[in-house]
Design a protein around this motif. Structure first.
Motif, PDB file in Angstrom:
ATOM      1  N   ARG A  91       0.952  -1.215   0.042  1.00 49.14           N
ATOM      2  CA  ARG A  91      -0.244  -0.018   0.267  1.00 49.14           C
ATOM      3  C   ARG A  91       0.927   1.445  -0.043  1.00 49.14           C
ATOM      4  N   CYS A  92       2.061   1.208   0.656  1.00 46.70           N
ATOM      5  CA  CYS A  92       2.847   2.478   0.714  1.00 46.70           C
ATOM      6  C   CYS A  92       3.346   2.614  -0.562  1.00 46.70           C
ATOM      7  N   LEU A  93       3.827   1.712  -1.347  1.00 42.80           N
ATOM      8  CA  LEU A  93       4.401   1.749  -2.763  1.00 42.80           C
ATOM      9  C   LEU A  93       3.248   2.349  -3.750  1.00 42.80           C
ATOM     10  N   VAL A  94       2.148   1.736  -3.542  1.00 45.25           N
ATOM     11  CA  VAL A  94       1.086   2.301  -4.657  1.00 45.25           C
ATOM     12  C   VAL A  94       0.646   3.821  -4.457  1.00 45.25           C
ATOM     13  N   LEU A  95       0.548   3.975  -3.060  1.00 51.27           N
ATOM     14  CA  LEU A  95       0.182   5.401  -2.710  1.00 51.27           C
ATOM     15  C   LEU A  95       1.213   6.390  -2.953  1.00 51.27           C
ATOM     16  N   ALA A  96       2.690   6.128  -2.930  1.00 48.07           N
ATOM     17  CA  ALA A  96       3.721   6.938  -3.100  1.00 48.07           C
ATOM     18  C   ALA A  96       3.776   7.281  -4.386  1.00 48.07           C
ATOM     19  N   GLY A  97       3.233   6.323  -5.347  1.00 50.79           N
ATOM     20  CA  GLY A  97       3.190   6.734  -6.842  1.00 50.79           C
ATOM     21  C   GLY A  97       2.247   7.561  -7.263  1.00 50.79           C
ATOM     22  N   LEU A  98       1.099   8.088  -6.533  1.00 54.41           N
ATOM     23  CA  LEU A  98       0.404   9.166  -6.882  1.00 54.41           C
ATOM     24  C   LEU A  98       0.737  10.550  -7.268  1.00 54.41           C
ATOM     25  N   PRO A  99       1.743  11.211  -5.941  1.00 53.40           N
ATOM     26  CA  PRO A  99       2.219  12.415  -6.214  1.00 53.40           C
ATOM     27  C   PRO A  99       3.182  12.598  -7.286  1.00 53.40           C
ATOM     28  N   VAL A 100       3.818  11.382  -7.507  1.00 61.62           N
ATOM     29  CA  VAL A 100       4.862  11.313  -8.786  1.00 61.62           C
ATOM     30  C   VAL A 100       4.218  11.538 -10.216  1.00 61.62           C
ATOM     31  N   ALA A 101       2.922  10.721  -9.967  1.00 62.13           N
ATOM     32  CA  ALA A 101       2.295  10.910 -11.329  1.00 62.13           C
ATOM     33  C   ALA A 101       1.455  12.339 -11.576  1.00 62.13           C
ATOM     34  N   TRP A 102       1.199  13.034 -10.318  1.00 61.22           N
ATOM     35  CA  TRP A 102       0.590  14.281 -10.394  1.00 61.22           C
ATOM     36  C   TRP A 102       1.550  15.205 -10.856  1.00 61.22           C
ATOM     37  N   ALA A 103       2.983  15.258 -10.407  1.00 64.61           N
ATOM     38  CA  ALA A 103       4.005  15.905 -10.656  1.00 64.61           C
ATOM     39  C   ALA A 103       4.381  15.736 -12.254  1.00 64.61           C
ATOM     40  N   ALA A 104       4.347  14.605 -12.825  1.00 62.08           N
ATOM     41  CA  ALA A 104       4.556  14.205 -14.010  1.00 62.08           C
ATOM     42  C   ALA A 104       3.452  14.811 -15.240  1.00 62.08           C
ATOM     43  N   GLY A 105       2.174  15.165 -14.634  1.00 63.44           N
ATOM     44  CA  GLY A 105       1.291  15.576 -15.666  1.00 63.44           C
ATOM     45  C   GLY A 105       0.494  14.332 -16.003  1.00 63.44           C
ATOM     46  N   VAL A 106       0.539  13.056 -15.418  1.00 62.05           N
ATOM     47  CA  VAL A 106      -0.219  12.080 -16.014  1.00 62.05           C
ATOM     48  C   VAL A 106      -1.334  11.707 -15.060  1.00 62.05           C
TER      49      VAL A 106
END
Length: 427
Positions: A91-106
């Protein structure tokens, strides 16, 4: 024979329980942040419609409906603590990817739904293992005080989580608030790893098959005259409040333009009610009996949800706080009594499957309720959807009063018995 607790000191929680409480503190804090931040993220950053918000909310719990039954059968075959650690890290890994996707605009609504579903799958296995692991940690005689402590942790997180989450969303945007959720799951895994585990490996059962194991758990719940109405009541409350809750967030954030920080503060009232109820649960159950507490907690608290549908500008926002305070207090009393009854009365070799069956119905109703709420909002408006959900929640107690539970002060203690081995084909 009841499992031995990990500590012999009766004056304090066992060492394993203390670490489990610390893990639950982090996990519950992260969960509370997630339930607030994901819908608000969909509304504020992705400009999602009410139905799209309901899809995000449904994704968090859809796995209970899709995988709940086989998950219980699988968890019954393995040690519980490693399952919990793996799920926390995932769960930690999945949710940590959300801010990365937001910053990348995807980041998109579809991406958000996928992440919510992945977290939900891991949550299914974690929660089933968690409820089955507790009797091993404390012993069956200490389940009520242990469940009260866990409920207190959950509700303290309910006080702090929405308040902190709303403030972080307001100051640093919703995507960054998700980082707090990911950190909570990581911290939970660390404390679980520190438990000195003596959990035995479940014995292999000759002739065991997945479909037979699922059927055994389902059959136990359906045929039990006391568990069945409790599960029906829980399912009705979950279904109807899920209709109301997701649309209540839309009503506040979109229709009434309430700031995220204020929404968080309104929701902390539910945690405050739960904290008081968790402190009172043990004395009330001893004084009134667990059967009485199961009935009265729903009868008294559930109708307060109707106040949420009356919310509006100004002082009427306080009605959300009152509704959350009363309903959360009632749910905590109800859960401490009925979960402790289930943990002490169900045979250990069936407990994970019974817990999974209960979660399949009760938590599986959440995505259905969220989708129904989004559909109702599109047809009759957001406030109308909140009214429908609150009205159904208020009537959930009828299942209890139309069953043998209506006359029971104390729920019976049934000694664990071995599950009959499946007959061979030759027999």
């Amino acid at each position: 024979m009841a499992a031995s607790p990990l500590s012999n000191d009766p004056s304090a929680p066992p060492g394993g329980l203390r670490k489990l409480l610390l893990a639950q503190t982090a996990s519950q804090f992260g969960f509370r942040l997630m339930t607030l931040t994901l819908p608000i993220l969909a509304v504020t950053e992705l400009h999602a419609s009410p139905f799209q918000v309901s899809l995000v909310a449904a994704g968090q719990t859809a796995a209970f409906l899709l995988l709940g039954l086989p998950a219980g059968a699988l968890v019954d075959r393995v040690r519980k603590r490693p399952v919990m650690v793996f799920c926390d890290l995932g769960r930690c890994l999945v949710l940590a990817g959300l801010p990365v996707a937001w910053a990348a605009g995807v980041l998109s609504v579809g991406y958000l739904c996928g992440a919510a579903l992945a977290v939900g799958v891991l949550t299914v296995f974690f929660d089933i293992a968690d409820q089955s692991y507790l009797p091993h940690v404390v012993g069956r005689e200490q389940l009520v005080p242990a469940n009260a402590k866990l409920a207190s942790i959950e509700q303290v997180s309910g006080v702090a989580g929405p308040g902190v989450g709303g403030l972080v969303i307001q100051l640093a945007t919703a995507p960054l608030a998700v980082i707090g959720t990911a950190f909570g799951y990581l911290w939970s895994a660390v404390w679980l790893l520190r438990i000195h585990d003596r959990e035995p490996r479940p014995a292999r059962r000759p002739g065991a098959r997945l479909h037979r194991d699922i059927a055994a758990g389902m059959r136990y719940v359906v045929q039990d005259r006391l568990l069945r109405p409790i599960v029906l009541c829980s399912t009705t409350m979950t279904l109807c409040w899920s209709i109301a809750y997701a649309m209540l967030l839309v009503l506040l954030a979109k229709n009434l333009a309430v700031p995220a920080g204020t929404i968080g503060l309104l929701l902390t009232a539910g945690g405050a009610g739960g904290v008081l109820a968790s402190a009172a649960a043990g004395p009330l159950i001893r004084r009134l009996g667990d059967g009485t507490v199961v009935r009265l907690s729903v009868l008294v608290a559930a109708p307060f949800t109707l106040l949420a549908a009356l919310t509006g500008p100004g002082w009427r926002l306080c009605l959300v706080a009152v509704a959350n305070f009363a309903f959360a207090a009632g749910v905590v009393l109800y859960n401490v009594a009925q979960v402790s009854f289930r943990q002490r009365s169900v045979p250990p070799e069936l407990l994970s499957r019974v817990n999974a069956t209960v979660r399949f119905f009760a938590w599986g109703a959440r995505p259905i309720g969220s989708l129904c709420g989004g559909t109702a909002a599109e047809l009759i408006g957001v406030r109308g959807a909140v009214w429908i959900g609150a009205a159904g929640t208020s009537l959930a107690c009828l299942w209890l009063y139309l069953s043998p539970l209506r006359t029971l002060r104390d729920l019976p203690l049934r000694l664990p018995t071995a599950e009959p081995e499946p007959q061979s084909s030759a027999a």
